[in-house]
Design a protein around this motif. Structure first.
Motif, PDB file in Angstrom:
ATOM      1  N   VAL A   1       0.848  -1.199   0.000  1.00 37.76           N
ATOM      2  CA  VAL A   1       0.000   0.000   0.000  1.00 37.76           C
ATOM      3  C   VAL A   1       0.885   1.252   0.000  1.00 37.76           C
ATOM      4  O   VAL A   1       1.485   1.619   1.004  1.00 37.76           O
ATOM      5  CB  VAL A   1      -0.966  -0.007   1.205  1.00 37.76           C
ATOM      6  CG1 VAL A   1      -1.773   1.294   1.259  1.00 37.76           C
ATOM      7  CG2 VAL A   1      -1.899  -1.212   1.118  1.00 37.76           C
TER       8      VAL A   1
ATOM      9  N   LYS B   1       0.054   4.443  -0.893  1.00 37.43           N
ATOM     10  CA  LYS B   1      -0.616   5.748  -0.818  1.00 37.43           C
ATOM     11  C   LYS B   1       0.234   6.753  -0.050  1.00 37.43           C
ATOM     12  O   LYS B   1       0.830   6.389   0.971  1.00 37.43           O
ATOM     13  CB  LYS B   1      -1.995   5.608  -0.164  1.00 37.43           C
ATOM     14  CG  LYS B   1      -1.961   5.100   1.263  1.00 37.43           C
ATOM     15  CD  LYS B   1      -3.356   4.723   1.773  1.00 37.43           C
ATOM     16  CE  LYS B   1      -3.293   4.350   3.247  1.00 37.43           C
ATOM     17  NZ  LYS B   1      -4.526   3.679   3.708  1.00 37.43           N
TER      18      LYS B   1
ATOM     19  N   ILE C   1      -7.977   0.500  -3.263  1.00 30.62           N
ATOM     20  CA  ILE C   1      -8.401  -0.060  -1.984  1.00 30.62           C
ATOM     21  C   ILE C   1      -9.305   0.873  -1.190  1.00 30.62           C
ATOM     22  O   ILE C   1      -9.749   0.518  -0.105  1.00 30.62           O
ATOM     23  CB  ILE C   1      -7.176  -0.448  -1.116  1.00 30.62           C
ATOM     24  CG1 ILE C   1      -6.316   0.780  -0.808  1.00 30.62           C
ATOM     25  CG2 ILE C   1      -6.333  -1.513  -1.827  1.00 30.62           C
ATOM     26  CD1 ILE C   1      -5.202   0.505   0.204  1.00 30.62           C
TER      27      ILE C   1
ATOM     28  N   MET D   1     -13.561  -8.425   0.542  1.00 27.80           N
ATOM     29  CA  MET D   1     -12.572  -7.587   1.222  1.00 27.80           C
ATOM     30  C   MET D   1     -13.214  -6.997   2.468  1.00 27.80           C
ATOM     31  O   MET D   1     -14.426  -6.751   2.487  1.00 27.80           O
ATOM     32  CB  MET D   1     -12.148  -6.458   0.277  1.00 27.80           C
ATOM     33  CG  MET D   1     -11.150  -5.464   0.831  1.00 27.80           C
ATOM     34  SD  MET D   1     -11.897  -4.036   1.663  1.00 27.80           S
ATOM     35  CE  MET D   1     -10.592  -2.821   1.473  1.00 27.80           C
TER      36      MET D   1
ATOM     37  N   MET E   1     -12.172  -4.684   6.421  1.00 30.34           N
ATOM     38  CA  MET E   1     -11.233  -4.101   7.376  1.00 30.34           C
ATOM     39  C   MET E   1     -11.751  -4.311   8.786  1.00 30.34           C
ATOM     40  O   MET E   1     -12.904  -3.975   9.073  1.00 30.34           O
ATOM     41  CB  MET E   1     -11.113  -2.599   7.134  1.00 30.34           C
ATOM     42  CG  MET E   1      -9.963  -2.239   6.235  1.00 30.34           C
ATOM     43  SD  MET E   1      -9.877  -0.454   6.036  1.00 30.34           S
ATOM     44  CE  MET E   1     -11.304  -0.183   5.017  1.00 30.34           C
TER      45      MET E   1
ATOM     46  N   MET F   1      -3.838  -5.869   7.475  1.00 26.05           N
ATOM     47  CA  MET F   1      -3.029  -4.678   7.250  1.00 26.05           C
ATOM     48  C   MET F   1      -1.796  -4.796   8.162  1.00 26.05           C
ATOM     49  O   MET F   1      -1.577  -5.835   8.772  1.00 26.05           O
ATOM     50  CB  MET F   1      -3.843  -3.408   7.578  1.00 26.05           C
ATOM     51  CG  MET F   1      -5.215  -3.490   6.955  1.00 26.05           C
ATOM     52  SD  MET F   1      -6.350  -2.077   7.051  1.00 26.05           S
ATOM     53  CE  MET F   1      -5.500  -0.753   7.813  1.00 26.05           C
ATOM     54  N   SER F   2      -0.997  -3.723   8.261  1.00 25.15           N
ATOM     55  CA  SER F   2       0.243  -3.831   9.040  1.00 25.15           C
ATOM     56  C   SER F   2       0.008  -4.372  10.454  1.00 25.15           C
ATOM     57  O   SER F   2       0.769  -5.203  10.939  1.00 25.15           O
ATOM     58  CB  SER F   2       0.940  -2.468   9.127  1.00 25.15           C
ATOM     59  OG  SER F   2       1.424  -2.092   7.867  1.00 25.15           O
TER      60      SER F   2
ATOM     61  N   ARG G   1      -2.988  -6.281   2.643  1.00 23.26           N
ATOM     62  CA  ARG G   1      -2.718  -4.916   2.163  1.00 23.26           C
ATOM     63  C   ARG G   1      -1.858  -4.211   3.206  1.00 23.26           C
ATOM     64  O   ARG G   1      -2.349  -3.806   4.255  1.00 23.26           O
ATOM     65  CB  ARG G   1      -4.041  -4.163   1.956  1.00 23.26           C
ATOM     66  CG  ARG G   1      -5.086  -4.946   1.141  1.00 23.26           C
ATOM     67  CD  ARG G   1      -6.410  -4.183   1.106  1.00 23.26           C
ATOM     68  NE  ARG G   1      -6.841  -3.783   2.433  1.00 23.26           N
ATOM     69  CZ  ARG G   1      -7.613  -4.521   3.246  1.00 23.26           C
ATOM     70  NH1 ARG G   1      -8.093  -5.684   2.872  1.00 23.26           N
ATOM     71  NH2 ARG G   1      -7.924  -4.068   4.452  1.00 23.26           N
ATOM     72  N   ILE G   2      -0.555  -4.093   2.918  1.00 18.58           N
ATOM     73  CA  ILE G   2       0.375  -3.603   3.935  1.00 18.58           C
ATOM     74  C   ILE G   2       1.090  -2.346   3.459  1.00 18.58           C
ATOM     75  O   ILE G   2       1.715  -2.345   2.393  1.00 18.58           O
ATOM     76  CB  ILE G   2       1.398  -4.703   4.298  1.00 18.58           C
ATOM     77  CG1 ILE G   2       0.647  -5.884   4.932  1.00 18.58           C
ATOM     78  CG2 ILE G   2       2.464  -4.162   5.237  1.00 18.58           C
ATOM     79  CD1 ILE G   2       1.545  -7.001   5.419  1.00 18.58           C
ATOM     80  N   GLY G   3       0.968  -1.283   4.250  1.00 23.52           N
ATOM     81  CA  GLY G   3       1.630  -0.024   3.932  1.00 23.52           C
ATOM     82  C   GLY G   3       2.729   0.302   4.921  1.00 23.52           C
ATOM     83  O   GLY G   3       3.925   0.251   4.617  1.00 23.52           O
ATOM     84  N   THR G   4       2.332   0.653   6.132  1.00 26.47           N
ATOM     85  CA  THR G   4       3.255   1.168   7.146  1.00 26.47           C
ATOM     86  C   THR G   4       4.476   0.276   7.370  1.00 26.47           C
ATOM     87  O   THR G   4       5.604   0.780   7.460  1.00 26.47           O
ATOM     88  CB  THR G   4       2.492   1.366   8.478  1.00 26.47           C
ATOM     89  OG1 THR G   4       1.334   2.176   8.212  1.00 26.47           O
ATOM     90  CG2 THR G   4       3.351   2.041   9.512  1.00 26.47           C
TER      91      THR G   4
ATOM     92  N   ARG H   1       2.877   7.068   7.554  1.00 25.68           N
ATOM     93  CA  ARG H   1       2.441   8.167   6.677  1.00 25.68           C
ATOM     94  C   ARG H   1       2.292   9.417   7.512  1.00 25.68           C
ATOM     95  O   ARG H   1       1.858   9.348   8.658  1.00 25.68           O
ATOM     96  CB  ARG H   1       1.103   7.812   6.007  1.00 25.68           C
ATOM     97  CG  ARG H   1       1.197   6.689   4.991  1.00 25.68           C
ATOM     98  CD  ARG H   1      -0.159   6.305   4.465  1.00 25.68           C
ATOM     99  NE  ARG H   1      -1.004   5.699   5.479  1.00 25.68           N
ATOM    100  CZ  ARG H   1      -1.002   4.391   5.786  1.00 25.68           C
ATOM    101  NH1 ARG H   1      -0.194   3.547   5.143  1.00 25.68           N
ATOM    102  NH2 ARG H   1      -1.789   3.922   6.730  1.00 25.68           N
TER     103      ARG H   1
HETATM  104  C1  LIG Z   1      -4.060   2.421   4.219  1.00 30.73           C
HETATM  105  C2  LIG Z   1      -4.759   1.119   4.037  1.00 30.73           C
HETATM  106  C3  LIG Z   1      -4.089  -0.098   4.265  1.00 30.73           C
HETATM  107  C4  LIG Z   1      -2.666  -0.200   4.784  1.00 30.73           C
HETATM  108  O1  LIG Z   1      -2.612   0.182   6.118  1.00 30.73           O
HETATM  109  P1  LIG Z   1      -1.246   0.001   6.977  1.00 30.73           P
HETATM  110  O2  LIG Z   1      -1.743  -0.004   8.377  1.00 30.73           O
HETATM  111  O3  LIG Z   1      -0.389   1.171   6.665  1.00 30.73           O
HETATM  112  O4  LIG Z   1      -0.632  -1.278   6.585  1.00 30.73           O
HETATM  113  C5  LIG Z   1      -4.785  -1.263   4.012  1.00 30.73           C
HETATM  114  N1  LIG Z   1      -6.054  -1.251   3.572  1.00 30.73           N
HETATM  115  C6  LIG Z   1      -6.719  -0.109   3.340  1.00 30.73           C
HETATM  116  C7  LIG Z   1      -8.118  -0.181   2.842  1.00 30.73           C
HETATM  117  C8  LIG Z   1      -6.101   1.122   3.572  1.00 30.73           C
HETATM  118  O5  LIG Z   1      -6.780   2.246   3.348  1.00 30.73           O
END
Ligand SMILES: *Cc1c(COP(=O)(O)O)cnc(C)c1O
Length: 223
Positions: free
Chosen positions: A25, A27, A69, A153, A155, A197-198, A213-216, A222
């Protein structure tokens, strides 16, 4: 915490056992950060803003698979339809009908996931079970021949309470199994559960996630 090759490889090896897909992820992160992972072989990236994604699509390698996403406004579907790989946020009949229309214009069949509301937080977006069933059983659904549902999907609530996260992911897993049994038993393409996620992906993997879905963890926090 900055991103490191080490973190990336560790996550990949955790996913490997279940053949789950990593959506990185990206963004808010600049192109060089994305290219850093790209050069290590990463091809699936996730974004949640239309303008940011179209800019990145224009300037980054064309073999990147772009996942959308976040909630997608109907009037912006047309900007993504030419290239989007997978819409995770299939969260209303309205956006899915528009996706079908724009996919047809681009002579594509676009994959999407049914986004379900599973968190306790009062989010506006996502199907509940009855809405998803009503949509699938509406005769007009059969006419949406330019979109293809490939899974679900969701959250989980943002909480330290692992039992709650576990319960919400189990709920999503149950929705997947029920949709599969009722509508997609013969459809081998209906196979994705995008969850994790993270902060909660190890739990998601334990409960059958096929896509995290992994960003951080990959790119750092961010701002
Ligand atoms: C930002 C986001 C993520 C990633 O989140 P992290 O905690 O940074 O891994 C995953 N899914 C969705 C829908 C997001 O908006």
């Amino acid at each position: 915490m900055a991103s490191s090759a080490n973190t990336y490889q560790t996550i990949l090896s955790e996913l490997d056992a279940q053949e789950a897909t990593l959506v990185a992820v990206s963004k808010t992160k600049p192109n060089p950060a994305i290219l850093g992972l790209y050069e290590q072989g990463q091809r699936d990236f996730g974004e949640n803003r239309v303008q940011e994604l179209t800019d990145k699509f224009e300037s980054l390698p064309k073999d990147i698979r772009w996942h959308f996403i976040g909630h997608l406004q109907t009037n912006k579907v047309k900007y993504l339809a030419p290239f989007i790989h997978l819409l995770h946020a299939g969260d209303s009949p309205r956006v899915l009908r528009e996706l079908n229309k724009q996919a047809a214009r681009n002579e594509r069949i676009i994959d999407f996931l049914f986004q379900f509301k599973i968190a306790e937080e009062d989010t506006k977006y996502g199907f509940d079970w009855e809405q998803a069933v009503a949509f699938l059983e509406d005769s007009s659904f059969q006419e949406l021949s330019n979109i293809r549902p490939v899974g679900v999907m969701g959250m989980a609530t943002f909480t330290e309470n692992n039992a709650q996260i576990r319960q919400e992911f189990t709920q999503l897993r149950t929705f997947f199994d029920q949709l599969k049994n009722r509508y997609f038993a013969q459809a081998n393409y209906f196979r994705e559960i995008s969850m994790g996620m993270s902060g909660d992906y190890p739990i998601a993997l334990e409960l059958g996630s096929t896509m995290v879905r992994i960003g951080t963890l990959l790119f750092g926090p961010r701002s």
